[in-house]
Write a protein that holds these residues in place. Structure first.
Motif, PDB file in Angstrom:
ATOM      1  N   ALA A  23      30.580  40.328  30.466  1.00 30.24           N
ATOM      2  CA  ALA A  23      30.779  39.537  29.253  1.00 30.24           C
ATOM      3  C   ALA A  23      30.785  38.051  29.582  1.00 30.24           C
ATOM      4  O   ALA A  23      30.185  37.239  28.858  1.00 30.24           O
ATOM      5  N   LEU A  24      31.425  37.684  30.691  1.00 34.61           N
ATOM      6  CA  LEU A  24      31.452  36.283  31.098  1.00 34.61           C
ATOM      7  C   LEU A  24      30.059  35.792  31.456  1.00 34.61           C
ATOM      8  O   LEU A  24      29.658  34.683  31.079  1.00 34.61           O
ATOM      9  N   GLU A  25      29.310  36.615  32.165  1.00 32.79           N
ATOM     10  CA  GLU A  25      27.949  36.244  32.549  1.00 32.79           C
ATOM     11  C   GLU A  25      27.075  36.014  31.317  1.00 32.79           C
ATOM     12  O   GLU A  25      26.311  35.041  31.248  1.00 32.79           O
ATOM     13  N   LEU A  26      27.182  36.903  30.348  1.00 28.95           N
ATOM     14  CA  LEU A  26      26.425  36.745  29.108  1.00 28.95           C
ATOM     15  C   LEU A  26      26.833  35.479  28.364  1.00 28.95           C
ATOM     16  O   LEU A  26      26.000  34.717  27.871  1.00 28.95           O
ATOM     17  N   TYR A  27      28.137  35.272  28.290  1.00 28.29           N
ATOM     18  CA  TYR A  27      28.666  34.126  27.544  1.00 28.29           C
ATOM     19  C   TYR A  27      28.175  32.812  28.161  1.00 28.29           C
ATOM     20  O   TYR A  27      27.746  31.893  27.450  1.00 28.29           O
ATOM     21  N   LYS A  28      28.213  32.736  29.486  1.00 24.62           N
ATOM     22  CA  LYS A  28      27.781  31.503  30.154  1.00 24.62           C
ATOM     23  C   LYS A  28      26.266  31.317  30.064  1.00 24.62           C
ATOM     24  O   LYS A  28      25.777  30.190  29.942  1.00 24.62           O
ATOM     25  N   ALA A  29      25.535  32.417  30.102  1.00 23.27           N
ATOM     26  CA  ALA A  29      24.069  32.323  30.057  1.00 23.27           C
ATOM     27  C   ALA A  29      23.583  31.800  28.717  1.00 23.27           C
ATOM     28  O   ALA A  29      22.631  31.018  28.648  1.00 23.27           O
ATOM     29  N   ILE A  80      49.982  35.285  16.898  1.00 25.12           N
ATOM     30  CA  ILE A  80      49.194  35.242  18.133  1.00 25.12           C
ATOM     31  C   ILE A  80      47.885  34.511  17.852  1.00 25.12           C
ATOM     32  O   ILE A  80      47.302  34.677  16.787  1.00 25.12           O
ATOM     33  N   ARG A  81      47.430  33.725  18.787  1.00 20.19           N
ATOM     34  CA  ARG A  81      46.135  33.073  18.591  1.00 20.19           C
ATOM     35  C   ARG A  81      45.212  33.354  19.777  1.00 20.19           C
ATOM     36  O   ARG A  81      45.673  33.579  20.900  1.00 20.19           O
ATOM     37  N   ALA A  82      43.931  33.337  19.489  1.00 22.52           N
ATOM     38  CA  ALA A  82      42.919  33.536  20.519  1.00 22.52           C
ATOM     39  C   ALA A  82      42.413  32.175  20.977  1.00 22.52           C
ATOM     40  O   ALA A  82      42.136  31.302  20.163  1.00 22.52           O
ATOM     41  N   ILE A  83      42.304  32.006  22.296  1.00 22.31           N
ATOM     42  CA  ILE A  83      41.786  30.768  22.880  1.00 22.31           C
ATOM     43  C   ILE A  83      40.550  31.131  23.692  1.00 22.31           C
ATOM     44  O   ILE A  83      40.642  31.855  24.689  1.00 22.31           O
ATOM     45  N   THR A  84      39.391  30.661  23.240  1.00 23.06           N
ATOM     46  CA  THR A  84      38.149  31.014  23.931  1.00 23.06           C
ATOM     47  C   THR A  84      37.819  29.994  25.025  1.00 23.06           C
ATOM     48  O   THR A  84      38.391  28.899  25.079  1.00 23.06           O
ATOM     49  N   LEU A  85      36.894  30.373  25.871  1.00 28.83           N
ATOM     50  CA  LEU A  85      36.561  29.585  27.054  1.00 28.83           C
ATOM     51  C   LEU A  85      36.161  28.156  26.717  1.00 28.83           C
ATOM     52  O   LEU A  85      36.409  27.232  27.503  1.00 28.83           O
TER      53      LEU A  85
END
Length: 375
Positions: A23-29, A80-85
């Motif tokens: 998921a991280l690889e996809l997100y960064k790509a 609760i909150r979500a913090i994305t990259l």
């Protein structure tokens, strides 16, 4: 952060059987989870090396989106909150790490990007020696570094002692969990966790309904290591989770320190070995740590405070205002009721004094009825 981007980033973590690295690889790509969704039918056009298996996994977002909708409903209900990259509030130090989570779930009020962040880790079977080290370390750090965020894992032993001592000494503290925010593990730490939400927070990369399974603790350790300037190992056997966290911190280029112990002490073996192998700097007290981190400016400033030197910065204070300032110089960031008890001033009078000090630029109010002395 765009709410749709948060939604699709959360959903992306459910793609491909919870393969967070993928998921991280996809997100960064691609640079955007929403863009991945929009191009799910022609993903090969933007990811030339996309495997057939991954292409198939990205075709169907129905289950991940359904699960994300349920999660968002729970988050809204429980604060609760979500913090994305790519969010400004994402821990900047952690973002630098090659395996950073693309989304974190956070319940708390602390700034995760404070100027100074340390992680304190070690054995679940902390001895009295280890407890004394933690108490002295955090107590002395409060004198040298009044603004500091303390991170640990809310586990038994060193972790929970670090959190509780941080709270007792007026520090904010964040616990990184190996499960979702719908539970607290160990359950015995629920009261401390509840207090931390108001004086720090709870952080995890896992959605609700995620159990505290063994692999999750190792994953949790990289967050503990990555979001701090340094990791301090208090006690550890020859093998243990604290050592894993220290090794991860080394791989991230973080500073690692350890307290030595007796050569025949079981829960000092890991620390002694790490120091022997140049995997950690040896410290015996907070002053050692502050000097090693080149945080001496804080140390010298606090010494000046204790000597009364900085009182000259506030020459126009009334004796009652000076009483409040002197108290905050000793222990900064105190709640109104605690200030009232320690100064002996009634709440009404103290509120008026604090307002005058705020107008003079001496203090500022913080969330939760806290007051901070400005330097």
């Amino acid at each position: 952060m765009n709410t749709e981007e948060i939604f699709y980033t959360m959903a992306l973590t459910r793609i491909s059987n919870f393969n967070f690295a993928q998921a991280l690889e996809l997100y960064k790509a691609v640079g955007s989870a929403q863009l991945l969704f929009e191009h799910r039918n022609d993903i090969g056009d933007i990811l030339k090396e996309c495997s057939p298996r991954l292409r198939d996994a990205l075709q169907d977002w129905s289950e991940p989106m359904k699960r994300t909708e349920a999660e968002l409903a729970y988050m809204q209900e429980h604060g609760i909150r979500a913090i994305t990259l790519n969010d400004d509030d994402y821990p900047q130090r952690l973002r630098e790490c090659p395996d950073a989570p693309i989304v974190l779930y956070y319940k708390g009020n602390s700034d995760l990007n404070q100027a100074k962040v340390i992680s304190i880790v070690g054995t679940r079977r902390v001895t009295q020696y280890g407890q004394d080290l933690i108490r002295r370390l955090i107590g002395d750090l409060r004198t040298y570094c009044p603004r500091l965020l303390i991170v640990s894992g809310l586990a038994y032993g060193v972790d929970i002692n670090a959190h509780r001592e941080a709270l007792a000494k007026g520090y904010e503290t964040v616990g990184v969990l190996a499960h979702g925010l719908d539970q607290i593990y160990p359950y015995r730490h629920r009261d401390t966790a509840a207090e931390m939400v108001n004086h720090g927070g709870l952080l995890t990369e896992f959605m609700t309904l995620t159990n505290a399974d063994k692999p999750n603790f190792v994953r949790r350790n990289r967050i503990v290591a990555g979001m701090a300037d340094s990791v301090i190992l208090v006690e550890s056997a020859a093998k243990g989770g604290g050592l894993i966290t220290a090794e991860i911190a080394q791989s991230y280029g973080r500073n690692v320190f350890a307290f030595p112990g007796r050569v025949d002490a079981e829960y000092s073996q890991g620390c002694n070995n790490l120091i022997r192998d140049n995997g950690a700097g040896l410290i015996s007290n907070a002053a050692d740590f502050v000097r090693a981190m080149n945080w001496q400016d804080d140390m010298h400033r606090q010494q000046a405070l204790s000597d009364g030197i900085e009182r000259n910065l506030f020459p126009d204070l009334s004796p009652e205002e000076q009483t409040v300032v002197c108290l905050l110089q000793q222990t900064n960031d105190l709640q109104l009721n605690i200030l009232s008890v320690r100064t002996g001033f009634p709440i009404g009078k103290l509120t008026s004094l604090l307002f005058q000090l705020e107008m003079k630029g001496v203090v500022k109010p913080l969330a939760g009825g806290m007051y901070h002395l400005l330097s």
